[in-house]
Design an enzyme around this catalytic site. Structure first.
Site, PDB file in Angstrom:
ATOM      1  CG  ASP A 198       2.699  22.759 -16.777  1.00 36.26           C
ATOM      2  OD1 ASP A 198       2.533  22.971 -15.558  1.00 36.26           O
ATOM      3  OD2 ASP A 198       3.763  23.024 -17.369  1.00 36.26           O
ATOM      4  CG  HIS A 199      -1.261  25.661 -13.582  1.00 34.51           C
ATOM      5  ND1 HIS A 199      -1.110  25.284 -12.264  1.00 34.51           N
ATOM      6  CD2 HIS A 199      -2.547  25.391 -13.896  1.00 34.51           C
ATOM      7  CE1 HIS A 199      -2.253  24.804 -11.803  1.00 34.51           C
ATOM      8  NE2 HIS A 199      -3.134  24.851 -12.778  1.00 34.51           N
ATOM      9  CD1 TRP A 207       9.086  23.377 -14.674  1.00 33.75           C
ATOM     10  CD2 TRP A 207       9.105  25.121 -13.273  1.00 33.75           C
ATOM     11  NE1 TRP A 207      10.005  24.274 -15.145  1.00 33.75           N
ATOM     12  CE2 TRP A 207      10.039  25.349 -14.301  1.00 33.75           C
ATOM     13  CE3 TRP A 207       8.951  26.086 -12.277  1.00 33.75           C
ATOM     14  CZ2 TRP A 207      10.804  26.517 -14.360  1.00 33.75           C
ATOM     15  CZ3 TRP A 207       9.727  27.241 -12.335  1.00 33.75           C
ATOM     16  CH2 TRP A 207      10.632  27.439 -13.372  1.00 33.75           C
ATOM     17  CG  HIS A 208       2.122  23.831 -11.222  1.00 33.95           C
ATOM     18  ND1 HIS A 208       1.479  25.054 -11.141  1.00 33.95           N
ATOM     19  CD2 HIS A 208       3.170  23.892 -10.368  1.00 33.95           C
ATOM     20  CE1 HIS A 208       2.131  25.826 -10.279  1.00 33.95           C
ATOM     21  NE2 HIS A 208       3.158  25.135  -9.804  1.00 33.95           N
ATOM     22  CG  LEU A 209       4.683  18.568 -16.073  1.00 34.44           C
ATOM     23  CD1 LEU A 209       5.783  17.637 -16.546  1.00 34.44           C
ATOM     24  CD2 LEU A 209       3.998  19.235 -17.255  1.00 34.44           C
TER      25      LEU A 209
END
Length: 573
Positions: A314-315, A488-490
């Protein structure tokens, strides 16, 4: 489409037809999200293919899914959001995050921030060198071009006639203009297009909107083809398991909203596009995953693939807030009467503040010398929000998001039980790798340097958070552990790789190792998370693999040089 009885109603040809348990399709696509809508469009373009697109969520009819400024309202609601609750994060004082994932047609592209960024050329060169043949930058650039219709016009890097409308904003507010000017004053490059020749530097931030409305993949890819007679769309249908016989995926078992279980079969392939949480969850429920974990959950092992659910990336995001000495445009317009007027303006004209996500500028920078390409993202918002309520702070203020591009920490997704209705465990392990912590500390100090450039004179007030008293590394580490959040970049939980790679789940064209007739096509197959928001690369993945599924040759490569600081080894900017 729920109703009692043996048959279930689905939308097809703009009318109603009935689908019975046991019906057979050529392709069953699980998840009508950012990737699934693309696949439904491309695979059904062949009239002989009978395609089913199946989605657990509802139709995307809500007005909030069209108005760009309502993105936070979409995240607060669970009507269109899975809102998965994460595990306590060990390095973040045991805090648990809500992991937002779209639960409607268009998936996360229907509820996200609409930020549009492809990533850096070296992201994809890294994919290729890790064993994913055909995923170098020259290979993927044609698909990035194919998917988009860019308001800034087409060139060697940009597309102009694709399904997804991409808007290039024209910054006008004083804070955004100051942010861009300050970057140049601080000695950073200025880029005309972060998705083109130069990602590194300060520039405008493209977004996936069109004529003042969110442009999700449901709008771009699914709506134009709903009338095709060979495409069936089912909503409110929760897929629980993949049917597997003799080493081949043969269909899916799903449950309707009335609780009845049904089965459908696939003659050619089952394609998982349920996202970085949903796809590994469904694989494990179907007996595909790490042997010891499946056995602990009482699930019969079909294929022992330890990489399923591993490699979670994630980020991380840290929000810095500053008072503004001058009145800014946005905050006063969020008050009740002004907000109502802005909503009416949008309803009548699709214009005004409700037509924007208010992220008009972005910076992609390197944290230090020796870093080959950007590892930090700075994004300015000309309004500051309260952390606990996401409501505007009641004062003139702004915030800058510090995002970490290339996180070294890795988490995992695991089952809580063998019950498909029980959400999986999500542990991202933010800041577990100390290198991530050090880069975030550098990012905070670089932002502090940035806002003290001449461009912010007369605008910059006090630092609200983390505050000027948080000066030492120890102080800032405490702030990071207390306030770090997710972008929210899973991604990465069913990663691509060769059959000899023990951590790989799928091959270079998305086929699950050890099985026939089963692919994964979504952000979970990324070996390494890309530089920036992941929605655009996910759409590209679906575009590229749709050609593979159809047996078409890849689009011709486009060889295009991109800018890189030739002195990166010795300088930070």
């Amino acid at each position: 489409w729920c109703r009692a009885g043996t048959h279930r109603r689905v939308f097809h040809l703009g009318q109603t037809r009935y689908v019975a348990s046991g019906d057979r399709f050529d392709y069953i696509i699980v998840g009508a999200g950012s990737a699934g809508c693309v696949l439904a469009n491309r695979l059904s373009s062949e009239p002989s293919n009978k395609v089913l697109l199946i989605e657990a969520g509802v139709e995307n009819k809500a007005l909030s899914l069209k108005m760009p400024a309502m993105m936070l309202d979409n995240l607060k609601s669970t009507k269109h959001n899975w809102a998965f609750k994460g595990e306590p994060e060990p390095e973040l004082n045991g805090r648990s995050f809500q992991h937002d994932r779209g639960k409607t047609l268009g998936g996360s592209s229907s509820i996200n921030g609409m930020a549009y960024i492809r990533g850096h050329k070296l992201d994809f060169e890294g994919w290729r060198s890790s064993g994913c043949e055909g995923w170098g930058y020259d290979d993927v650039l044609p698909y990035f071009k194919r998917l988009e219709s860019y308001s800034g016009g087409g060139d060697v890097f940009r597309g102009e006639d694709g399904p997804l409308h991409v808007h290039r904003p024209t910054p006008q507010d004083r804070l955004t203009l100051a942010f861009l000017k300050a970057g140049a004053e601080a000695g950073y490059p200025v880029t005309d297009d972060i998705n083109g020749y130069r990602q590194e530097g300060f520039g405008v931030f493209d977004r996936s909107t069109f004529k003042g409305e969110r442009w999700s993949t449901a709008r771009a890819y699914l709506d134009p083809v709903r009338q095709r007679p060979n495409l069936t769309l089912a909503t409110e249908a929760h897929v629980e398991r993949i049917s597997i016989q003799d080493g081949r995926a043969t269909g899916v078992l799903f449950r309707t909203c009335s609780g009845q279980q049904m089965s459908l079969s696939a003659a050619s392939e089952v394609i998982l596009s349920a996202g970085a949480v949903g796809s590994p969850h469904l694989l494990m429920l179907s007996g595909i995953g790490a042997r010891h974990h499946l056995q602990e959950m009482g699930i019969d092992v079909v294929v022992d693939l330890p990489g399923v659910g591993a490699n979670l990336q994630d980020h991380p995001d840290f929000v810095m807030k500053f008072r503004c000495l001058q009145p800014v445009k946005l905050w006063p317009q969020t008050k009740p009467l002004a907000s109502a007027a802005a909503g009416i303006q949008w309803l009548l004209t699709r214009g005004g503040i409700c037509a924007s996500n208010h992220f008009d500028a972005v910076a992609c920078v390197r944290s230090s010398s020796g870093v080959e390409y950007p590892d930090l993202q700075f994004t300015l918002s000309p309004i500051a929000m309260q952390d606990d309520t996401w409501q505007p702070m009641q004062e003139h203020a702004f915030q800058i998001h510090v995002g970490l591009f290339q996180a070294h920490s890795r988490g995992c997704i695991r089952l809580q039980s063998g019950d498909p209705a029980t959400p999986p465990r999500i542990l991202a392990n933010y800041l577990q790798d100390k290198r991530d912590l050090q880069v975030m500390l550098k990012g905070i100090r670089l932002v502090r340097e940035l806002v003290h450039q001449p461009a912010f004179i007369g605008l910059l007030g006090d630092e609200i958070y983390p505050g000027e008293t948080a000066a030492s590394d120890e102080d800032l580490q405490r702030c990071l552990r207390r306030s770090l959040v997710s972008q929210w970049h899973l991604s990465g939980t069913a990663r691509m790789g060769s059959a000899t790679d023990p951590a790989a789940v799928v091959d270079h064209i998305g086929r699950v190792h050890g099985l026939q007739g089963l692919r994964v096509v979504d952000a979970s197959i990324m070996p390494q998370c890309t530089n920036g928001n992941t929605n655009c690369p996910t759409i590209m993945i679906a575009e590229k693999l749709s050609d593979s599924i159809l047996g078409k040759p890849p689009l011709p490569k486009i060889e295009a040089d991109v800018w890189q600081n030739s002195a990166y080894a010795t300088c930070q900017r």
